[in-house]
Structure formats: structure tokens, C-alpha cells
Write an enzyme that holds these catalytic residues in place. Structure first.
Site, PDB file in Angstrom:
ATOM      1  N   TRP A 130       0.919  -1.148   0.000  1.00 13.35           N
ATOM      2  CA  TRP A 130       0.000   0.000   0.000  1.00 13.35           C
ATOM      3  C   TRP A 130       0.959   1.198   0.000  1.00 13.35           C
ATOM      4  O   TRP A 130       1.711   1.380   0.967  1.00 13.35           O
ATOM      5  CB  TRP A 130      -0.863  -0.019   1.264  1.00 13.35           C
ATOM      6  CG  TRP A 130      -1.834   1.127   1.374  1.00 13.35           C
ATOM      7  CD1 TRP A 130      -2.764   1.511   0.441  1.00 13.35           C
ATOM      8  CD2 TRP A 130      -1.990   2.027   2.487  1.00 13.35           C
ATOM      9  NE1 TRP A 130      -3.492   2.581   0.915  1.00 13.35           N
ATOM     10  CE2 TRP A 130      -3.028   2.924   2.166  1.00 13.35           C
ATOM     11  CE3 TRP A 130      -1.350   2.165   3.714  1.00 13.35           C
ATOM     12  CZ2 TRP A 130      -3.443   3.937   3.024  1.00 13.35           C
ATOM     13  CZ3 TRP A 130      -1.765   3.165   4.578  1.00 13.35           C
ATOM     14  CH2 TRP A 130      -2.803   4.045   4.225  1.00 13.35           C
ATOM     15  N   ASP A 211      -0.287  -3.670  10.679  1.00 12.87           N
ATOM     16  CA  ASP A 211      -1.336  -2.743  10.243  1.00 12.87           C
ATOM     17  C   ASP A 211      -2.602  -3.548   9.937  1.00 12.87           C
ATOM     18  O   ASP A 211      -2.667  -4.247   8.922  1.00 12.87           O
ATOM     19  CB  ASP A 211      -0.878  -1.966   9.008  1.00 12.87           C
ATOM     20  CG  ASP A 211      -1.939  -0.955   8.553  1.00 12.87           C
ATOM     21  OD1 ASP A 211      -2.910  -0.727   9.296  1.00 12.87           O
ATOM     22  OD2 ASP A 211      -1.783  -0.391   7.451  1.00 12.87           O
ATOM     23  N   LYS A 246     -13.207   0.559   7.681  1.00 12.11           N
ATOM     24  CA  LYS A 246     -13.859  -0.444   6.817  1.00 12.11           C
ATOM     25  C   LYS A 246     -14.873  -1.270   7.600  1.00 12.11           C
ATOM     26  O   LYS A 246     -16.002  -1.415   7.167  1.00 12.11           O
ATOM     27  CB  LYS A 246     -12.808  -1.380   6.207  1.00 12.11           C
ATOM     28  CG  LYS A 246     -11.483  -0.731   5.877  1.00 12.11           C
ATOM     29  CD  LYS A 246     -11.490   0.066   4.599  1.00 12.11           C
ATOM     30  CE  LYS A 246     -10.192   0.853   4.492  1.00 12.11           C
ATOM     31  NZ  LYS A 246      -9.855   1.291   3.169  1.00 12.11           N
TER      32      LYS A 246
HETATM   33  N1  KET Z   1      -3.777   0.562   6.180  1.00  8.78           N
HETATM   34  C1  KET Z   1      -4.116  -0.130   5.076  1.00  8.78           C
HETATM   35  C2  KET Z   1      -3.449  -1.424   4.813  1.00  8.78           C
HETATM   36  C3  KET Z   1      -5.104   0.382   4.227  1.00  8.78           C
HETATM   37  O1  KET Z   1      -5.431  -0.331   3.169  1.00  8.78           O
HETATM   38  C4  KET Z   1      -5.715   1.619   4.499  1.00  8.78           C
HETATM   39  C5  KET Z   1      -6.689   2.209   3.573  1.00  8.78           C
HETATM   40  C6  KET Z   1      -5.337   2.279   5.676  1.00  8.78           C
HETATM   41  C7  KET Z   1      -4.362   1.733   6.490  1.00  8.78           C
HETATM   42  C8  KET Z   1      -5.929   3.587   6.061  1.00  8.78           C
HETATM   43  O2  KET Z   1      -7.008   3.441   6.918  1.00  8.78           O
HETATM   44  P1  KET Z   1      -7.788   4.749   7.442  1.00  8.78           P
HETATM   45  O3  KET Z   1      -8.476   4.286   8.660  1.00  8.78           O
HETATM   46  O4  KET Z   1      -8.687   5.150   6.353  1.00  8.78           O
HETATM   47  O5  KET Z   1      -6.747   5.786   7.730  1.00  8.78           O
HETATM   48  N2  KET Z   1      -6.742   1.867   2.344  1.00  8.78           N
HETATM   49  C9  KET Z   1      -7.693   2.325   1.321  1.00  8.78           C
HETATM   50  C10 KET Z   1      -7.939   3.785   1.303  1.00  8.78           C
HETATM   51  C11 KET Z   1      -6.692   4.604   1.221  1.00  8.78           C
HETATM   52  O6  KET Z   1      -5.846   4.403   0.334  1.00  8.78           O
HETATM   53  O7  KET Z   1      -6.551   5.477   2.112  1.00  8.78           O
HETATM   54  C12 KET Z   1      -7.226   1.830  -0.043  1.00  8.78           C
HETATM   55  O8  KET Z   1      -6.138   1.251  -0.151  1.00  8.78           O
HETATM   56  O9  KET Z   1      -7.964   1.998  -1.019  1.00  8.78           O
END
Ligand code: KET
Length: 404
Positions: A130, A211, A246
Site C-alpha cells: 500500500w 497494520d 472499513k
Molecule cells: N492501512 C491499510 C493497509 C489500508 O489499506 C488503508 C486504507 C489504511 C491503512 C488507512 O485506513 P484509514 O483508517 O482510512 O486511515 N486503504 C484504502 C484507502 C486509502 O488508500 O486510504 C485503499 O487502499 O484503497
């Protein structure tokens, strides 16, 4: 004054989501950002969240600052969910947990803390990654590198390569790990593989940074935390960033947490203090609303039961779409191996489609997939799956023919 400021090209994930929304065609499919959509193509507002938000709003409480570390009830609920109610580390009082601005906020606070604690430490991240993992930790002053993870031949895990790379790291290197639903590949370690990796982390004195953004989207809330609980059992000291974006469908409320498992309660209290010092310097303290709602659900036995069912239904819908895509592609493109749809799990499916194929999907069919070839599976539903399969079959069949 700002002549030298370069234009921002946009985030590769969010940018394509925006391109999808700007596309005027009626027939189009959004498989870009990791957002859960229900079968009607809507981002759900969970009933449990609605009930908890309303109950809290009705109390009409004043809004003073929260403590730097966040709401106590929220932090306690996070600990139980992530580590398990019967966790020895929790019973011994050696886990420091703070409420953070989503999973991203947890990664950033952890990165700043680690860079201060181990200024020379560098970080290793799965290949592929990511991308924001690299950006967040580099932004915190931690140089980042890659370890082998995905095997393009088998479309599965290169576990031997991963283990070999990680076992060669210098002590106090930081290793970013996904406990479930790896982003972007959907390829995870089995419990047996975790049990082989964890002793290497311990022996080489590596700092695991786990993570967990998709707890409950793989096999189940407890099953998806297997690696974390096995690390506790092995006596590791390590980091966990977790997100409710999510599994609560609560993206905009920025609810997450950072936990650090320490060796003793005294160490945990010093670590908690330094995490607070980091937060104070960035945003001072977290917001109240989302934390109250999530903690309202997690701390109410009846809402918790209902939430587990909500998570189960999201997980099962994703699995059903994977099955449907695979079965339908077998019929429409029999020479194309689409088994990766069902071998991988969670939000994302890694297709290995070429840039030319991805471009054709976008231009000819309005099917939007990010440049890595990663599909966000919940963008599929019973309404658009046949259209998606038709588009996929068209681009993969012509390239099968070309390469023959
Ligand atoms: N870690 C991972 C592995 C992840 O895929 C995301 C979000 C996050 C952390 C971020 O979580 P948040 O609670 O929104 O801060 N992934 C999706 C959205 C993004 O890129 O921010 C995605 O990969 O589409």
C-alpha cells in the site's frame, strides 16, 4: 513566494476514484478505493452506528477536549477486540493504546515515536505495498525498503523469499506486516507461516509493526487477529495500528487506534506517555463523535452482537462476489486462469492485468481499476458483475490470443 512549489499529482488511489465519478457514462464500474459497497452499490450506514450515534447525541453532553490518548472506553474496547478479551498482555497491563485519526493516524504517530526512539532504524515493507506505508514512514524520517512478498508466477505468497529477506535484517529494523487481507494482493500468511515468521522476528530483535485495516473481512474478527495474538504469546514487543474505517463503514469519522505491546506495565506507561507527547505536537487530541459511537457499539453486548453480524454479512458478500467473478470468467474466458479471485481474500484482488488491459477496461468499458491492477472487490454487485466479466473476458481473451 511559492513559485517553486510543484503541483500535486494526486494520490494514485483517490485520483482514479475521482476520475470514475467524473466519467459521464451510465455504464461504469468503480473498483478503485478500498470502500465497502452493499449489493445496491451504496456505502452502508451500519444500524449499530446509527443507534449508538443517536443515543449519544440525545445525551447532549458538553464537548471539552478529550484526553490526548483519547476516550478511555474506546481504548479499552479496542484492546479487547484486537488482542482478545483473555489476552495475557492486557491482564498484565502492558499494552499502551491511544485513539487515533484512522489507521493512517496510528501509522504516523507510531512512525514519529519510532524515529525518536530508534533514530537509525529503517523499515521494510511488502512488495507490492500500500504505497502510503512508504510515504507515511518516510515522512516520519524512517527510510523504507521492500521485502519479497508476492509471487507473480503462483499469484500467491513468496513465503520463502519473505522469510529470507526478513531474517537478514539488522536488529531493531522495523517490519510492516498485514495480519489479514493484505493490501494490495489479498494474499495472506497461513497460521503455520505466521508461526514460522514470528520466531525470526524475536530472534533477530526486529520491531513488528502490524497494520490491521480489515479485521473481520478475511475469515472473522478473531481469526483475522491470529498473527497479533500469536505475537503476544511469543512474548514479542510490537506495534498494532487498527482502523474502523472499513469494518464499521465509518471512513470519514477517522476512527483508529495505535497499540504498543510492551514487556512490563512500567514500560507501557512510559511508551504511552511518549505517544501522547507525539500526538500533542501534531493534533493535540482526537475528536469525540466517532469514538463515542464506535465505543458505544463495542461496549454494548447487544450492539456488539449485531455488529458482528453486520461485519459477517460484509465479509460474505465480498466472498460471494469473488466466487461469482471466478465462476463466470471460467465460462466467458475458459483459457484465462481467474482462480486468484477465490484464492485471495478480503477487500482486494490482485489481477496482474497489464497497463494496456487496464487502460482498455477504463476507455472501452468504464471499468476503473488502479494502476497496480488491484480490484476493490465490493465495487462488484449482482447488478454489474456480468458486465464486469464481459469486459474482463474481452481484454484477457484478446491478449491470450495475441500471445498464442
Ligand atoms: N492501512 C491499510 C493497509 C489500508 O489499506 C488503508 C486504507 C489504511 C491503512 C488507512 O485506513 P484509514 O483508517 O482510512 O486511515 N486503504 C484504502 C484507502 C486509502 O488508500 O486510504 C485503499 O487502499 O484503497
Amino acid at each position: 513566494m511559492f513559485d517553486h512549489i510543484a503541483a500535486y499529482g494526486g494520490d494514485p488511489i483517490f485520483r482514479l476514484g475521482e476520475a470514475f465519478h467524473a466519467d459521464p457514462r451510465d455504464k461504469k464500474v468503480n473498483l478503485t478505493v478500498g470502500l465497502y459497497y452493499d449489493d445496491a452499490g451504496k456505502i452502508p450506514l451500519l444500524n449499530t452506528i446509527e443507534v449508538a450515534e443517536k443515543a449519544w447525541a440525545d445525551q447532549r453532553k458538553p464537548r471539552p477536549y478529550l484526553p490526548i490518548e483519547g476516550l478511555a472506553a474506546y481504548r479499552a474496547a479496542v484492546q479487547k477486540l484486537v488482542f482478545g478479551a483473555d489476552s495475557a498482555a492486557l491482564a498484565e497491563g502492558r499494552v499502551a493504546t491511544i485513539q487515533t485519526l484512522g489507521g493512517t493516524g496510528a501509522l504516523k504517530v507510531g512512525g514519529d515515536f519510532l524515529h525518536a526512539a530508534y533514530p537509525d532504524a529503517e523499515m521494510w515493507i511488502s512488495d507490492p505495498a500500500w504505497d502510503n506505508h512508504h510515504a507515511i514512514f518516510q515522512g516520519a524520517g524512517v527510510p523504507t525498503h521492500s521485502y519479497r512478498y508476492y509471487d507473480t508466477q503462483t499469484q500467491g505468497l513468496d513465503f520463502d523469499g519473505m522469510l529470507e529477506d526478513i531474517s537478514q535484517l539488522a536488529p531493531h529494523s522495523i517490519v510492516l506486516l498485514h495480519p489479514c487481507c493484505h493490501n494490495p494482493t489479498g494474499v495472506d500468511l497461513s497460521p503455520e507461516q505466521w508461526l514460522k515468521l514470528i520466531p525470526v522476528l524475536a530472534e533477530k530483535q526486529l520491531i513488528a509493526f502490524v497494520d490491521m485495516a480489515y479485521q473481520g473481512f478475511g475469515k472473522g474478527l478473531d481469526e483475522d487477529a491470529f498473527a497479533i495474538r500469536a505475537m503476544v504469546e511469543a512474548g514479542l514487543t510490537f506495534f498494532v495500528a487498527n482502523s474502523f474505517s472499513k469494518n464499521f463503514s465509518y471512513y470519514a469519522e477517522r476512527c483508529g487506534a495505535l497499540s504498543v505491546v510492551c514487556s512490563t506495565p512500567d514500560e507501557a506507561s512510559r511508551v504511552l506517555g511518549q505517544l501522547k507527547a507525539v500526538v500533542r505536537r501534531i493534533y493535540s487530541n482526537p475528536p469525540l463523535h466517532g469514538g463515542e459511537a464506535v465505543s458505544g457499539v463495542l461496549n454494548s453486548p447487544s450492539l456488539f452482537t449485531e455488529w458482528v453480524a453486520e461485519v459477517t454479512s460484509m465479509r460474505e458478500r465480498i466472498a460471494a462476489m469473488r466466487q461469482a467473478a471466478h465462476q463466470k470468467l471460467r465460462v466467458k474466458a475458459p483459457d484465462y486462469d481467474s482462480s486468484y479471485f477465490v484464492k485471495q481474500q478480503g477487500m482486494f484482488c490482485y489481477t496482474g492485468l497489464s497497463q494496456a488491459q487496464l487502460q482498455r477496461l477504463r476507455d472501452e468499458f468504464g471499468v476503473y481499476i488502479i494502476d497496480s491492477g488491484r480490484i476493490s472487490v465490493p465495487g462488484l454487485n449482482t447488478e454489474n458483475i456480468d458486465y464486469f466479466v464481459e469486459a474482463m473476458a474481452a481484454v484477457v481473451t484478446s491478449s491470450v490470443a495475441e500471445s498464442a
